[in-house]
Design an enzyme around this catalytic site. Structure first.
Site, mmCIF file in Angstrom:
data_model
loop_
_atom_site.group_PDB
_atom_site.id
_atom_site.type_symbol
_atom_site.label_atom_id
_atom_site.label_comp_id
_atom_site.label_asym_id
_atom_site.label_seq_id
_atom_site.Cartn_x
_atom_site.Cartn_y
_atom_site.Cartn_z
ATOM 1 N N CYS A 108 1.562 -1.351 7.488
ATOM 2 C CA CYS A 108 0.562 -1.298 6.430
ATOM 3 C C CYS A 108 0.426 0.103 5.836
ATOM 4 O O CYS A 108 1.385 0.679 5.367
ATOM 5 C CB CYS A 108 -0.766 -1.825 6.980
ATOM 6 S SG CYS A 108 -2.054 -2.080 5.731
ATOM 7 N N GLY A 109 -0.762 0.683 5.870
ATOM 8 C CA GLY A 109 -1.016 1.968 5.234
ATOM 9 C C GLY A 109 -0.195 3.111 5.780
ATOM 10 O O GLY A 109 0.026 4.104 5.073
#
Length: 213
Positions: A108-109
């Site tokens: 993800c991030g």
């Protein structure tokens, strides 16, 4: 002994690494019975962080305490705060590990943080989407190597989307050669489908492994 190091930061998506940390730390299904890969949390400092789920974590160590030879893998979770400058040192450390043959997994991030640092410009990778990387990382130049898949491994870097927590665990376990192949297949099928037959099949693989002379 080698450890799995989890970088912890405010707003980290605590659920994304749940599968992989549980299996590494417990070793409950390892083919080498009785072994495990202890999980240690790493922070930019020893100050407590608060996860997106509201859990408070006090880091075990800081980045400076991590010794390359003791790293089985560095796990980078998603979070809303990756753009904060205080997290640049762990990305620099990730680059150092990758360049020296160490293992890094990002979800993800965290993939955005790798993109910002140019670490996805020469490796096949994935993320939440190609638009996600191009929109939020002005310095990203790895578009040609982006793969529209849930998880991608290129050499010693594993990347996945926010929806890839289970796949991340499977890929890390496979990359580190921790489960017997039939155990890993049954394990993944069970957690993917919830069907009890796969759980019993997994237990059977463990029984078989202990009875083979």
């Amino acid at each position: 002994m080698k450890n799995a190091y989890v970088y912890v930061l405010d707003t980290m998506a605590d659920w994304e690494l749940g599968y992989v940390t549980a299996e590494l730390n417990s070793g409950q299904y390892f083919k080498n019975r009785g072994s495990s890969i202890p999980v240690k949390t790493v922070g930019s400092s020893k100050s407590p962080i608060v996860t997106k789920g509201g859990l408070t974590i006090v880091p075990d160590v800081t980045i400076e305490d991590v010794v390359d030879d003791e790293v089985a893998i560095l796990l980078l979770p998603g979070a809303d705060t990756w753009k904060n400058p205080e997290h640049a040192p762990i990305i620099a450390r990730a680059k150092q590990l990758l360049d020296s043959g160490g293992n890094v997994a990002a979800i993800c991030g965290a993939t955005l943080a790798l993109a910002d640092a140019g670490l996805l410009n020469d490796r096949q990778h994935t993320s939440n989407s190609l638009d996600y990387l191009t929109l939020f990382s002005p310095t990203y130049e790895g578009k040609a190597l982006y793969r529209d898949e849930k998880i991608v491994k290129d050499r010693n870097l594993i990347t996945t989307s926010a929806a890839g927590g289970l796949e991340l665990a499977r890929e890390v376990i496979l990359h580190l050669d921790l489960f017997a192949q039939n155990t890993l297949e049954a394990w993944y099928n069970y957690f993917q489908t919830g069907e009890p037959r796969y759980f019993y099949a997994m237990l059977e693989t463990l029984h078989d492994s202990t009875t083979v002379s």
